[in-house]
Design a protein around this motif. Structure first.
Motif, PDB file in Angstrom:
ATOM      1  N   ASN A  29       0.824  -1.208   0.000  1.00  0.00           N
ATOM      2  CA  ASN A  29       0.000   0.000   0.000  1.00  0.00           C
ATOM      3  C   ASN A  29       0.860   1.261   0.000  1.00  0.00           C
ATOM      4  N   SER A  30       2.079   1.178   0.535  1.00  0.00           N
ATOM      5  CA  SER A  30       2.970   2.336   0.586  1.00  0.00           C
ATOM      6  C   SER A  30       4.404   1.848   0.627  1.00  0.00           C
ATOM      7  N   PRO A  31       5.390   2.711   0.263  1.00  0.00           N
ATOM      8  CA  PRO A  31       6.784   2.303   0.327  1.00  0.00           C
ATOM      9  C   PRO A  31       7.177   1.942   1.757  1.00  0.00           C
ATOM     10  N   PRO A  32       8.237   1.131   1.907  1.00  0.00           N
ATOM     11  CA  PRO A  32       8.654   0.750   3.265  1.00  0.00           C
ATOM     12  C   PRO A  32       9.154   1.956   4.045  1.00  0.00           C
ATOM     13  N   SER A  33       9.074   1.890   5.370  1.00  0.00           N
ATOM     14  CA  SER A  33       9.590   2.938   6.235  1.00  0.00           C
ATOM     15  C   SER A  33      11.088   2.747   6.383  1.00  0.00           C
ATOM     16  N   LEU A  34      11.854   3.763   5.985  1.00  0.00           N
ATOM     17  CA  LEU A  34      13.306   3.670   5.954  1.00  0.00           C
ATOM     18  C   LEU A  34      13.940   4.731   6.840  1.00  0.00           C
ATOM     19  N   TYR A  35      15.100   4.376   7.416  1.00  0.00           N
ATOM     20  CA  TYR A  35      15.994   5.363   8.014  1.00  0.00           C
ATOM     21  C   TYR A  35      17.396   5.039   7.537  1.00  0.00           C
ATOM     22  N   LYS A  36      18.088   6.065   7.018  1.00  0.00           N
ATOM     23  CA  LYS A  36      19.440   5.873   6.522  1.00  0.00           C
ATOM     24  C   LYS A  36      20.374   6.880   7.183  1.00  0.00           C
ATOM     25  N   SER A  37      21.585   6.438   7.465  1.00  0.00           N
ATOM     26  CA  SER A  37      22.612   7.337   7.980  1.00  0.00           C
ATOM     27  C   SER A  37      23.957   6.961   7.403  1.00  0.00           C
ATOM     28  N   VAL A  38      24.823   7.972   7.276  1.00  0.00           N
ATOM     29  CA  VAL A  38      26.182   7.777   6.777  1.00  0.00           C
ATOM     30  C   VAL A  38      27.141   8.451   7.743  1.00  0.00           C
ATOM     31  N   HIS A  39      28.057   7.672   8.317  1.00  0.00           N
ATOM     32  CA  HIS A  39      29.084   8.198   9.216  1.00  0.00           C
ATOM     33  C   HIS A  39      30.416   8.141   8.485  1.00  0.00           C
ATOM     34  N   ILE A  40      31.055   9.308   8.343  1.00  0.00           N
ATOM     35  CA  ILE A  40      32.308   9.404   7.600  1.00  0.00           C
ATOM     36  C   ILE A  40      33.392   9.938   8.538  1.00  0.00           C
ATOM     37  N   LEU A  41      34.495   9.199   8.649  1.00  0.00           N
ATOM     38  CA  LEU A  41      35.647   9.640   9.419  1.00  0.00           C
ATOM     39  C   LEU A  41      36.799   9.822   8.438  1.00  0.00           C
ATOM     40  N   LEU A  42      37.328  11.031   8.344  1.00  0.00           N
ATOM     41  CA  LEU A  42      38.328  11.309   7.309  1.00  0.00           C
ATOM     42  C   LEU A  42      39.444  12.187   7.850  1.00  0.00           C
ATOM     43  N   PRO A  43      40.561  12.310   7.124  1.00  0.00           N
ATOM     44  CA  PRO A  43      41.636  13.212   7.544  1.00  0.00           C
ATOM     45  C   PRO A  43      41.161  14.663   7.567  1.00  0.00           C
ATOM     46  N   GLU A  44      41.824  15.488   8.378  1.00  0.00           N
ATOM     47  CA  GLU A  44      41.398  16.879   8.535  1.00  0.00           C
ATOM     48  C   GLU A  44      41.492  17.661   7.229  1.00  0.00           C
ATOM     49  N   LYS A  45      42.585  17.474   6.485  1.00  0.00           N
ATOM     50  CA  LYS A  45      42.816  18.297   5.291  1.00  0.00           C
ATOM     51  C   LYS A  45      42.125  17.684   4.078  1.00  0.00           C
ATOM     52  N   GLN A  46      40.815  17.698   4.140  1.00  0.00           N
ATOM     53  CA  GLN A  46      39.990  17.211   3.044  1.00  0.00           C
ATOM     54  C   GLN A  46      38.897  18.238   2.771  1.00  0.00           C
ATOM     55  N   SER A  47      38.481  18.321   1.521  1.00  0.00           N
ATOM     56  CA  SER A  47      37.296  19.097   1.177  1.00  0.00           C
ATOM     57  C   SER A  47      36.122  18.140   1.029  1.00  0.00           C
ATOM     58  N   ILE A  48      34.924  18.655   1.187  1.00  0.00           N
ATOM     59  CA  ILE A  48      33.740  17.808   1.051  1.00  0.00           C
ATOM     60  C   ILE A  48      32.704  18.516   0.186  1.00  0.00           C
ATOM     61  N   LYS A  49      31.972  17.715  -0.573  1.00  0.00           N
ATOM     62  CA  LYS A  49      30.849  18.229  -1.345  1.00  0.00           C
ATOM     63  C   LYS A  49      29.681  17.283  -1.143  1.00  0.00           C
ATOM     64  N   ILE A  50      28.626  17.799  -0.515  1.00  0.00           N
ATOM     65  CA  ILE A  50      27.477  16.991  -0.116  1.00  0.00           C
ATOM     66  C   ILE A  50      26.221  17.550  -0.772  1.00  0.00           C
ATOM     67  N   GLU A  51      25.445  16.661  -1.390  1.00  0.00           N
ATOM     68  CA  GLU A  51      24.096  17.005  -1.841  1.00  0.00           C
ATOM     69  C   GLU A  51      23.148  16.011  -1.190  1.00  0.00           C
ATOM     70  N   ASN A  52      22.245  16.512  -0.366  1.00  0.00           N
ATOM     71  CA  ASN A  52      21.443  15.618   0.466  1.00  0.00           C
ATOM     72  C   ASN A  52      20.045  16.194   0.640  1.00  0.00           C
ATOM     73  N   LYS A  53      19.102  15.322   0.996  1.00  0.00           N
ATOM     74  CA  LYS A  53      17.762  15.761   1.356  1.00  0.00           C
ATOM     75  C   LYS A  53      17.137  14.755   2.303  1.00  0.00           C
ATOM     76  N   TYR A  54      16.170  15.239   3.044  1.00  0.00           N
ATOM     77  CA  TYR A  54      15.427  14.414   3.999  1.00  0.00           C
ATOM     78  C   TYR A  54      16.325  13.852   5.104  1.00  0.00           C
ATOM     79  N   GLY A  55      17.379  14.572   5.441  1.00  0.00           N
ATOM     80  CA  GLY A  55      18.238  14.128   6.525  1.00  0.00           C
ATOM     81  C   GLY A  55      19.068  15.277   7.066  1.00  0.00           C
ATOM     82  N   ASP A  56      19.572  15.089   8.288  1.00  0.00           N
ATOM     83  CA  ASP A  56      20.459  16.069   8.899  1.00  0.00           C
ATOM     84  C   ASP A  56      21.876  15.859   8.398  1.00  0.00           C
TER      85      ASP A  56
END
Length: 540
Positions: A123-150
């Motif tokens: 009747n409806s899509p499944p109820s989902l929760y997703k998370s991504v934990h990233i541990l990286l070196p300090e001298k890195q750049s990041i580019k994030i495109e995200n929605k429906y999450g913190d």
């Protein structure tokens, strides 16, 4: 080869059959955990697109990046969950000058008919929760495109680019540069070293301890700034803005919500529509364009310029010059060190404790000046005018309402139409033109010249005779009354057509055949002419 940790044999075989990507994962009845560790180079960029997950990024002293992705599925039978996993992707791949993390579930990959293709009747899509934990070196750049999450980022030293929707964005203890776009979720940034460019829609913004310039485009939600060590530029609509401890220049454009700023180390420029303003402690110049709401300004080290309409304006403790243009609402100024210019029609005006010249153009509402160290110039129309304790000279044009001056150290020049004039203790020369209303002078110290038309003239308390050269009074249809000190021998010439003359001093009666006094000769010279009574008395 994938490493799979499971609690049952059926999940083991299914995971090996269906899971896509590299790395490890673990399955229990509700939670699937993917993980991987890869080496990264200093100065590279980590990419994460379309994750639709809560994203947590932190750093440590290492040359490797570790990623843990968690997927929680509720309200989906076991076999259907395994089929769902077949279309779920987790992997880390080389991308440009860095690495890209891919974590996608079926509904994110264009598989809108996924469940129907599998023959599932949901009747409806499944109820989902997703998370991504990233541990990286300090001298890195990041580019994030995200929605429906913190999205939470801590400790990154590089270029931070984040485009997030429907989630909270949090940055703490980062450095470099940041280009951020957040919608429909709060934004909190603390302890950032570098320049910050932030766009938001319907997002509460809270920025604290930023060392660098800040540029914000926002709407509909409050913006709070504290301890910004650089310039600030804000363009917003319907956002309440509060800021304090800003070391650089501050520029803001806003509408319909309050702006409250305190302790600005640079200059301040505000352009607002229907925004109440509360400004305190600005070290340099303040330039404001505003309308319809009160503006309160306290303590400015430089010049203050306000261009408003229908604003109540209150300004005090201004170190430089003040220029105000307004209409229909009061303008109240006090403790001003520089010159003052006010052009405000139909506005009540009050100026107290001004150290330099004051110039006012106004109409229809009262004007009150008190304790002015410079000169005063007023161009009024139907304005009741009161001037007290003026160290310089005054020049006033007005009509239909009274003009009152008390304790004027310099000269007074008044041009009135149907204005009652009352001057008390004016020590400089007096020059008045008026009609139809009385002219009363009490306590004078210089020459007096009055030209009236149907204006009665009453002068008393003439003092400081050493500076007095001439009293020249003319009016029609109304009497003239003059009181002189008893210790002088003035030369007095009088002329009246219909009235009586009463004098405690000898007088000369002037007519067409008798000339007035020679102004080049010594002595107090008095000329009086009216068509009514003349009275000259002596003060002993």
């Amino acid at each position: 080869m994938k490493n799979i940790i499971i609690s049952t044999i059926i999940f083991l075989s299914a995971a090996m059959l269906f899971a896509r990507g590299n790395g490890k994962f673990k399955i229990d009845p509700e939670i699937i955990v993917y993980s991987d560790v890869v080496e990264v180079e200093d100065g590279g960029t980590i990419y994460l697109f379309d994750s639709e997950a809560d994203v947590f990024i932190s750093t440590k002293a290492t040359n490797k990046m570790s990623v843990k992705a968690t997927l929680e599925i509720e309200e989906l039978p076991k076999e259907e969950r395994l089929k769902f996993l077949k279309e779920t992707t987790f992997e880390i791949v080389p991308f440009k000058k860095g690495k890209k993390i891919i974590f996608k579930t079926p509904e994110q990959k264009g598989s809108s008919g996924f469940f129907s293709i599998l023959g599932l009747k949901l009747n409806s899509p499944p109820s989902l929760y997703k998370s991504v934990h990233i541990l990286l070196p300090e001298k890195q750049s990041i580019k994030i495109e995200n929605k429906y999450g913190d999205v939470v980022v801590k400790g990154v030293n590089g270029k931070i680019e984040i485009d997030n929707s429907s989630g909270k964005l949090t940055l703490k203890r980062n450095s470099g540069t940041a280009l951020l776009y957040n919608r429909y979720g709060d934004t909190e940034i603390k302890n950032f070293k570098g320049n910050l460019d932030l766009k938001s829609t319907s997002s509460n913004l809270d920025l604290t301890n930023i060392t660098g310039s800040v540029k914000i485009e926002a709407s509909y939600r409050p913006i709070r700034l504290d301890s910004i060590y650089g310039t600030v530029e804000i363009n917003t609509t319907s956002s309440a803005v509060s800021g304090k401890n800003i070391s650089g220049d501050f520029t803001i454009e806003n509408a319909y919500r309050q702006i409250e700023l305190e302790d600005i180390g640079g200059s301040l420029k505000i352009k607002s529509t229907s925004s109440e303003l509360k400004i305190r402690n600005v070290e340099k110049d303040v330039d404001i364009i505003c309308n319809y709401q009160p503006a309160r300004i306290d303590s400015v080290g430089g010049n203050l310029e306000i261009s408003g309409s229908s604003n109540e304006i209150y300004a005090r403790r201004i170190g430089g010059a003040v220029r105000v243009r307004n209409a229909y609402k009061p303008v109240i100024l006090s403790d001003i060190s520089g010159t003052i210019f006010i052009d405000s029609q139909s506005s009540e005006i009050e100026v107290t404790n001004s150290k330099q010249d004051v110039e006012i153009v106004s109409s229809y509402k009262p004007i009150w000046l008190k304790n002015v160290a410079g000169n005063v110039q007023i161009d009024g129309n139907s304005s009741k005018i009161l001037m007290e304790n003026i160290d310089g000279s005054v020049m006033v044009n007005n009509s239909y309402k009274e003009i009152t001056g008390i304790n004027i150290s310099g000269a007074a020049t008044i041009n009135g139409t149907s204005c009652a004039v009352l001057l008390t203790n004016t020590m400089g020369d007096i020059n008045i033109r008026n009609e139809y209303k009385s002219i009363i002078l009490k306590g004078t110290g210089g020459s007096i010249k009055v030209r009236g038309n149907s204006s009665s003239i009453e002068i008393s308390g003439v003092q400081n005779i050493s500076g007095l050269e001439k009293i020249d009074l003319y009016t029609t249809y109304k009497p003239v009354s003059l009181q002189l000190p008893g210790n002088i021998n003035p030369k007095i010439a009088v002329k009246t057509k219909y009235g009586k003359i009463k004098s405690a001093f000898p007088v000369y009666y002037l007519d067409e055949d008798i000339a007035g006094f020679d102004d080049n000769k010594d002595g107090v010279k008095v000329n009086i002419e009216t068509t009514n009574d003349i009275s000259i008395t002596k003060k002993n």
